[in-house]
Scaffold this motif. Structure first.
Motif, PDB file in Angstrom:
ATOM      1  N   VAL A  24       0.855  -1.190   0.000  1.00  0.00           N
ATOM      2  CA  VAL A  24       0.000   0.000   0.000  1.00  0.00           C
ATOM      3  C   VAL A  24       0.889   1.237   0.000  1.00  0.00           C
ATOM      4  O   VAL A  24       1.629   1.481   0.949  1.00  0.00           O
ATOM      5  CB  VAL A  24      -0.943   0.020   1.222  1.00  0.00           C
ATOM      6  N   ASP A  25       0.811   1.999  -1.089  1.00  0.00           N
ATOM      7  CA  ASP A  25       1.647   3.205  -1.229  1.00  0.00           C
ATOM      8  C   ASP A  25       0.912   4.485  -0.843  1.00  0.00           C
ATOM      9  O   ASP A  25       1.545   5.483  -0.511  1.00  0.00           O
ATOM     10  CB  ASP A  25       2.135   3.333  -2.676  1.00  0.00           C
ATOM     11  N   PHE A  26      -0.416   4.469  -0.938  1.00  0.00           N
ATOM     12  CA  PHE A  26      -1.196   5.642  -0.552  1.00  0.00           C
ATOM     13  C   PHE A  26      -2.612   5.204  -0.227  1.00  0.00           C
ATOM     14  O   PHE A  26      -2.999   4.059  -0.484  1.00  0.00           O
ATOM     15  CB  PHE A  26      -1.171   6.721  -1.639  1.00  0.00           C
ATOM     16  N   ALA A  27      -3.366   6.099   0.372  1.00  0.00           N
ATOM     17  CA  ALA A  27      -4.746   5.805   0.751  1.00  0.00           C
ATOM     18  C   ALA A  27      -5.648   6.960   0.354  1.00  0.00           C
ATOM     19  O   ALA A  27      -5.180   8.068   0.080  1.00  0.00           O
ATOM     20  CB  ALA A  27      -4.849   5.548   2.255  1.00  0.00           C
ATOM     21  N   GLU A  28      -6.927   6.674   0.335  1.00  0.00           N
ATOM     22  CA  GLU A  28      -7.930   7.689   0.023  1.00  0.00           C
ATOM     23  C   GLU A  28      -9.051   7.565   1.040  1.00  0.00           C
ATOM     24  O   GLU A  28      -9.400   6.463   1.460  1.00  0.00           O
ATOM     25  CB  GLU A  28      -8.468   7.462  -1.393  1.00  0.00           C
ATOM     26  N   VAL A  29      -9.614   8.686   1.461  1.00  0.00           N
ATOM     27  CA  VAL A  29     -10.701   8.681   2.435  1.00  0.00           C
ATOM     28  C   VAL A  29     -11.914   9.391   1.853  1.00  0.00           C
ATOM     29  O   VAL A  29     -11.784  10.305   1.030  1.00  0.00           O
ATOM     30  CB  VAL A  29     -10.287   9.379   3.751  1.00  0.00           C
ATOM     31  N   VAL A  30     -13.105   8.962   2.255  1.00  0.00           N
ATOM     32  CA  VAL A  30     -14.332   9.670   1.892  1.00  0.00           C
ATOM     33  C   VAL A  30     -14.406  10.916   2.767  1.00  0.00           C
ATOM     34  O   VAL A  30     -14.536  10.828   3.994  1.00  0.00           O
ATOM     35  CB  VAL A  30     -15.569   8.778   2.088  1.00  0.00           C
ATOM     36  N   ALA A  31     -14.301  12.068   2.149  1.00  0.00           N
ATOM     37  CA  ALA A  31     -14.118  13.314   2.901  1.00  0.00           C
ATOM     38  C   ALA A  31     -15.257  13.581   3.882  1.00  0.00           C
ATOM     39  O   ALA A  31     -15.027  14.062   5.000  1.00  0.00           O
ATOM     40  CB  ALA A  31     -13.974  14.482   1.921  1.00  0.00           C
ATOM     41  N   GLU A  32     -16.471  13.276   3.473  1.00  0.00           N
ATOM     42  CA  GLU A  32     -17.625  13.605   4.311  1.00  0.00           C
ATOM     43  C   GLU A  32     -17.693  12.763   5.583  1.00  0.00           C
ATOM     44  O   GLU A  32     -18.449  13.095   6.502  1.00  0.00           O
ATOM     45  CB  GLU A  32     -18.916  13.428   3.503  1.00  0.00           C
ATOM     46  N   ASN A  33     -16.930  11.689   5.644  1.00  0.00           N
ATOM     47  CA  ASN A  33     -16.971  10.800   6.806  1.00  0.00           C
ATOM     48  C   ASN A  33     -15.972  11.169   7.897  1.00  0.00           C
ATOM     49  O   ASN A  33     -15.903  10.492   8.927  1.00  0.00           O
ATOM     50  CB  ASN A  33     -16.711   9.360   6.369  1.00  0.00           C
ATOM     51  N   LEU A  34     -15.194  12.225   7.673  1.00  0.00           N
ATOM     52  CA  LEU A  34     -14.147  12.586   8.624  1.00  0.00           C
ATOM     53  C   LEU A  34     -14.294  14.017   9.107  1.00  0.00           C
ATOM     54  O   LEU A  34     -14.810  14.879   8.386  1.00  0.00           O
ATOM     55  CB  LEU A  34     -12.765  12.427   7.980  1.00  0.00           C
ATOM     56  N   ARG A  35     -13.795  14.249  10.319  1.00  0.00           N
ATOM     57  CA  ARG A  35     -13.693  15.611  10.839  1.00  0.00           C
ATOM     58  C   ARG A  35     -12.232  16.038  10.787  1.00  0.00           C
ATOM     59  O   ARG A  35     -11.353  15.316  11.284  1.00  0.00           O
ATOM     60  CB  ARG A  35     -14.198  15.671  12.282  1.00  0.00           C
ATOM     61  N   PRO A  36     -11.941  17.180  10.195  1.00  0.00           N
ATOM     62  CA  PRO A  36     -10.543  17.609  10.099  1.00  0.00           C
ATOM     63  C   PRO A  36      -9.853  17.753  11.448  1.00  0.00           C
ATOM     64  O   PRO A  36      -8.640  17.561  11.549  1.00  0.00           O
ATOM     65  CB  PRO A  36     -10.648  18.965   9.390  1.00  0.00           C
ATOM     66  N   ASP A  37     -10.632  18.080  12.488  1.00  0.00           N
ATOM     67  CA  ASP A  37     -10.041  18.292  13.808  1.00  0.00           C
ATOM     68  C   ASP A  37     -10.030  17.039  14.672  1.00  0.00           C
ATOM     69  O   ASP A  37      -9.628  17.092  15.840  1.00  0.00           O
ATOM     70  CB  ASP A  37     -10.788  19.407  14.545  1.00  0.00           C
ATOM     71  N   ARG A  38     -10.478  15.896  14.117  1.00  0.00           N
ATOM     72  CA  ARG A  38     -10.528  14.665  14.899  1.00  0.00           C
ATOM     73  C   ARG A  38     -10.264  13.468  13.982  1.00  0.00           C
ATOM     74  O   ARG A  38     -11.127  12.619  13.763  1.00  0.00           O
ATOM     75  CB  ARG A  38     -11.885  14.533  15.588  1.00  0.00           C
ATOM     76  N   LEU A  39      -9.055  13.403  13.454  1.00  0.00           N
ATOM     77  CA  LEU A  39      -8.714  12.322  12.541  1.00  0.00           C
ATOM     78  C   LEU A  39      -8.572  11.004  13.296  1.00  0.00           C
ATOM     79  O   LEU A  39      -8.040  10.974  14.407  1.00  0.00           O
ATOM     80  CB  LEU A  39      -7.398  12.636  11.824  1.00  0.00           C
ATOM     81  N   PRO A  40      -9.019   9.904  12.706  1.00  0.00           N
ATOM     82  CA  PRO A  40      -8.824   8.591  13.344  1.00  0.00           C
ATOM     83  C   PRO A  40      -7.337   8.293  13.533  1.00  0.00           C
ATOM     84  O   PRO A  40      -6.496   8.687  12.720  1.00  0.00           O
ATOM     85  CB  PRO A  40      -9.458   7.615  12.334  1.00  0.00           C
ATOM     86  N   GLU A  41      -7.037   7.608  14.608  1.00  0.00           N
ATOM     87  CA  GLU A  41      -5.637   7.287  14.912  1.00  0.00           C
ATOM     88  C   GLU A  41      -4.958   6.518  13.789  1.00  0.00           C
ATOM     89  O   GLU A  41      -3.762   6.672  13.546  1.00  0.00           O
ATOM     90  CB  GLU A  41      -5.558   6.486  16.217  1.00  0.00           C
ATOM     91  N   SER A  42      -5.719   5.672  13.120  1.00  0.00           N
ATOM     92  CA  SER A  42      -5.157   4.894  12.020  1.00  0.00           C
ATOM     93  C   SER A  42      -4.625   5.807  10.917  1.00  0.00           C
ATOM     94  O   SER A  42      -3.547   5.561  10.355  1.00  0.00           O
ATOM     95  CB  SER A  42      -6.221   3.951  11.450  1.00  0.00           C
ATOM     96  N   LEU A  43      -5.379   6.859  10.592  1.00  0.00           N
ATOM     97  CA  LEU A  43      -4.924   7.786   9.557  1.00  0.00           C
ATOM     98  C   LEU A  43      -3.727   8.599  10.035  1.00  0.00           C
ATOM     99  O   LEU A  43      -2.813   8.901   9.259  1.00  0.00           O
ATOM    100  CB  LEU A  43      -6.063   8.719   9.141  1.00  0.00           C
ATOM    101  N   VAL A  44      -3.732   8.962  11.304  1.00  0.00           N
ATOM    102  CA  VAL A  44      -2.576   9.669  11.868  1.00  0.00           C
ATOM    103  C   VAL A  44      -1.326   8.807  11.738  1.00  0.00           C
ATOM    104  O   VAL A  44      -0.248   9.285  11.362  1.00  0.00           O
ATOM    105  CB  VAL A  44      -2.838  10.051  13.339  1.00  0.00           C
ATOM    106  N   LEU A  45      -1.479   7.501  12.006  1.00  0.00           N
ATOM    107  CA  LEU A  45      -0.357   6.582  11.885  1.00  0.00           C
ATOM    108  C   LEU A  45       0.133   6.496  10.443  1.00  0.00           C
ATOM    109  O   LEU A  45       1.349   6.532  10.181  1.00  0.00           O
ATOM    110  CB  LEU A  45      -0.770   5.201  12.381  1.00  0.00           C
TER     111      LEU A  45
END
Length: 267
Positions: A24-45
Motif C-alpha cells: 500500500v503506497d497511498f490511501a484515500e478517504v471519503v471526505a464527508e466521513n471525517l472531521r478535520p479536527d478529529r482524525l482517526p488514529e489509524s490515519l494519523v499513523l
C-alpha cells in the motif's frame, strides 16, 4: 509507476487492514466521513509513516445548477490541510436539485449550458481549495438526451477551462460500457490523459441484466483489462482499489493489490 503508486480506500472497517497490508503506497478517504479536527488514529499513523492520504468528496454537487455550498468546500479544504494531502477530488455529477438531495451521483447533461455551469462551480471551488482538484467520471444508469458533446469532449473542455485534473475510474468505464453501450477504449483514446491525477478500480456484479458498480465484489478480469488499456496509453501516477462493503480477508485484498501492480508495472 509515478508519484503515488498503488493504494486502497481507507474505511473504518479496514483501518487495521490498511495499516498492515503489504504493497500500500497511498490511501484515500471519503471526505464527508471525517472531521478535520478529529482524525482517526489509524490515519494519523499512516501519515506518520509518510503515506499520502487523499480526501475524496461525494457531495459538492459541482454539476448542479445551484451555487457551490461554501461550507462543504471549506470542510474539504480543512481536511486537505489536516492530512497534508497533495490533492482532493470529487465527481463530474450533481447530487442536489430543487432543494432535494438524491443520495446518488447523477450524470450531468453533456450540453454547452451544463458545461458552463459545471465550469463556473469548479472554478468557485478551486478558489477555496489549498491543493489541486481532480474530478472523476461516474457510472450512470442513464444518458441524458440531446447531448451536444461526447464524454471525452466534455471532460477535455472541462480540464482546459478550469485546469482541473482527471480521476479516471476504469470500473465506471466498464459499467457504462455494459449499461449504456459506450466504447471505453475509444474514450481512453480521446481523454486528456496528460491531466490524469490517478485511477480508481473496483468490483461489481450484474443483476437482472444491469451491471452494478458495487465496490463490494472482486475486480472482474475485464476491468483489469481496461486498466491495462489505460496503462498502455499513459503511465498512471497512481491506482487505487475501492472497497466499501462485504469486506474480504487481508489476503484477498493483498492479492487484488498485487494484480493491480502487475498490470501497471512494466516487466
Amino acid at each position: 509507476m509515478g508519484a503515488l503508486g498503488v493504494g486502497i480506500g481507507w474505511r473504518p472497517e479496514l483501518d487495521l487492514t490498511v495499516e498492515r497490508l503489504p504493497g500500500v503506497d497511498f490511501a484515500e478517504v471519503v471526505a464527508e466521513n471525517l472531521r478535520p479536527d478529529r482524525l482517526p488514529e489509524s490515519l494519523v499513523l499512516l501519515r506518520k509513516r509518510g503515506l499520502p492520504v487523499l480526501p475524496h468528496a461525494v457531495s459538492l454537487s459541482l454539476g448542479g445548477a445551484a451555487p457551490v455550498e461554501v461550507k462543504r468546500v471549506a470542510r474539504l479544504a480543512a481536511l486537505a490541510e489536516a492530512l497534508e494531502a497533495p490533492l482532493v477530488s470529487d465527481h463530474v455529477c450533481f447530487v442536489r436539485a430543487g432543494g432535494l438531495d438524491s443520495g446518488h451521483l447523477l450524470p450531468v447533461p453533456r450540453t454547452r449550458e451544463a458545461l458552463d455551469v459545471l465550469v463556473a462551480n469548479v472554478r468557485e471551488a478551486q478558489k477555496a481549495l489549498p491543493v489541486p482538484l481532480a474530478l472523476e467520471n461516474i457510472a450512470a444508469l442513464l444518458d441524458w438526451p440531446d447531448a451536444e458533446l461526447t464524454e471525452a469532449q466534455f471532460l477535455t473542455e472541462l480540464t482546459e477551462r478550469t485546469g482541473c485534473l482527471l480521476l479516471v475510474d476504469v470500473a465506471n468505464l466498464y459499467a457504462n460500457a455494459r449499461n449504456l453501450g459506450s466504447d471505453p477504449e475509444r474514450l481512453l483514446d480521446e481523454l486528456p490523459l496528460e491531466r490524469l491525477a490517478y485511477v480508481h478500480i473496483a468490483g461489481g456484479v450484474e443483476r437482472d441484466g444491469v451491471y452494478h458498480d458495487t465496490h463490494a465484489h472482486p475486480i472482474l478480469p475485464e476491468v483489469l483489462e481496461l486498466l491495462e488499456e489505460l496503462a498502455a496509453r499513459t503511465d498512471p501516477p497512481g491506482v487505487l482499489l475501492e472497497r466499501d462493503d462485504d469486506f474480504p480477508t487481508d489476503d484477498e485484498l493483498a492479492a487484488e493489490l498485487a494484480a493491480i501492480r502487475a498490470v501497471v508495472t512494466p516487466p
